[in-house]
Motif scaffolding. Structure first.
Motif, PDB file in Angstrom:
ATOM      1  N   ALA A 184     -84.562  -6.987  44.872  1.00 20.02           N
ATOM      2  CA  ALA A 184     -85.997  -6.706  44.810  1.00 20.02           C
ATOM      3  C   ALA A 184     -86.678  -6.912  46.164  1.00 20.02           C
ATOM      4  O   ALA A 184     -87.781  -6.409  46.394  1.00 20.02           O
ATOM      5  N   GLY A 185     -86.044  -7.670  47.046  1.00 22.29           N
ATOM      6  CA  GLY A 185     -86.618  -7.924  48.361  1.00 22.29           C
ATOM      7  C   GLY A 185     -87.732  -8.942  48.355  1.00 22.29           C
ATOM      8  O   GLY A 185     -88.631  -8.915  49.219  1.00 22.29           O
ATOM      9  N   CYS A 186     -87.723  -9.842  47.386  1.00 25.74           N
ATOM     10  CA  CYS A 186     -88.753 -10.885  47.325  1.00 25.74           C
ATOM     11  C   CYS A 186     -88.227 -12.069  46.506  1.00 25.74           C
ATOM     12  O   CYS A 186     -87.204 -11.958  45.831  1.00 25.74           O
ATOM     13  N   ARG A 187     -88.932 -13.171  46.587  1.00 22.77           N
ATOM     14  CA  ARG A 187     -88.538 -14.359  45.840  1.00 22.77           C
ATOM     15  C   ARG A 187     -89.268 -14.379  44.493  1.00 22.77           C
ATOM     16  O   ARG A 187     -90.473 -14.184  44.432  1.00 22.77           O
ATOM     17  N   PHE A 188     -88.493 -14.607  43.438  1.00 18.06           N
ATOM     18  CA  PHE A 188     -89.070 -14.716  42.107  1.00 18.06           C
ATOM     19  C   PHE A 188     -89.406 -16.158  41.744  1.00 18.06           C
ATOM     20  O   PHE A 188     -90.299 -16.410  40.947  1.00 18.06           O
TER      21      PHE A 188
END
Length: 295
Positions: free
Chosen positions: A43-47
């Protein structure tokens, strides 16, 4: 990403605990951690913001959780449509009940479900009745059997089924089969086996503190079945709802000592959330279950 990964992510977003989630989705905590890392990289981001084995959703994590839930709901809808014939109610109903409830409260309910909803799958989890409310709140159960306080339960639809007093159980032929005196005398002189949590324990603690009674606690445990096992060993008398002694394997071999009005009675029945969301097939199933419960 596949459905299994989305489900694992969504479960973690609700528990916010890696070890608990790993157990629920049948992965090791390290494998779950790697799975979440792969999803974040994709996703290219931190969840999640991680701290030891706990986690906290980021803003983007909350956005993705909404997507994951919608995706899994739509999957359930299409699978149900493909499997079903006509207007049959299908799906899985998650029920949480103690072993005692399975002997006493559950049979009439399950019989009606089987008669009216033959295509419905039941997933019944047994456990400590003190955890029933939390199981429904966490989404681990759709319906649960629980003790219902006089004031009700916030956010819950409560359907009382049977009223039961709290009593003390002793092993017949054991050292505590015959005890005498007031409830106050008994709890201060006889070893007690108590539930760790739950409505019965709250009642007991309030009563002893208000009367300045110092109870002789021999053991604290989870679930009425564990209490009865220790009672059978002769370790003391156990605090349980009377319904435990009138259903299932505890009808013989045990003596009931009344607690009088000291601890009172409470309703036992079904609980469910007043409001629920999900796929169309899930809502349809819950509407039918709601009808059965309120009958």
């Amino acid at each position: 990403m596949d459905f299994f990964e989305l489900n694992a992510f969504l479960t973690l977003s609700k528990t916010l605990h890696f070890a608990k989630t790993a157990e629920k989705v049948n992965l090791s905590p390290s494998a779950l951690s790697r799975l979440i890392t792969r999803m974040e990289e994709e996703a290219g981001c931190r969840f999640f913001e991680r701290s030891n084995r706990e986690a906290k959703l980021t803003e983007k994590g909350r956005e993705f959780a909404a997507f994951a839930e919608k995706c899994l709901q739509e999957k359930e809808d299409i699978f149900t449509k493909l499997r079903s014939s006509g207007s049959a109610v299908t799906g899985t109903l998650k029920v949480y009940a103690s072993v005692t409830a399975c002997y006493s409260i559950m049979p009439p309910f399950l019989q009606k479900v089987a008669e009216r909803l033959p295509d419905l799958h039941l997933n019944v989890q047994t456990g400590d009745p003190a955890q029933a409310v939390q199981a429904v709140k966490n989404g681990e159960a759709d319906v649960a059997v629980a003790a219902i306080p006089e004031t009700g339960l916030s956010g819950m639809d409560c359907i009382p089924v049977r009223r039961t007093p709290l009593v003390f159980a002793a092993s017949t032929g054991g050292p505590y089969e015959k005890v005498s005196g007031s409830p106050q005398d008994i709890v201060s002189s006889v070893p007690l086996i108590l539930p760790k949590t739950g409505l019965a324990r709250e009642r007991f603690d309030f009563w002893t503190e208000s009367r300045n009674v110092k109870p002789q606690i021999a053991a604290e445990t989870e679930g009425n079945e564990a209490i009865m096992a220790l009672v059978q060993l002769g370790l003391g008398i156990g605090l349980v709802p009377h319904i435990v002694l009138t259903n299932g394997p505890y009808e013989k071999g045990f003596t009931c000592h009344a607690a009088g009005n000291a601890l009172g009675s409470y309703e036992v029945g079904f609980i469910q959330k007043k409001q629920y969301t999900g796929s169309q097939s899930y809502k349809k199933m819950r509407m039918e279950i709601d009808k059965i419960l309120h009958e």
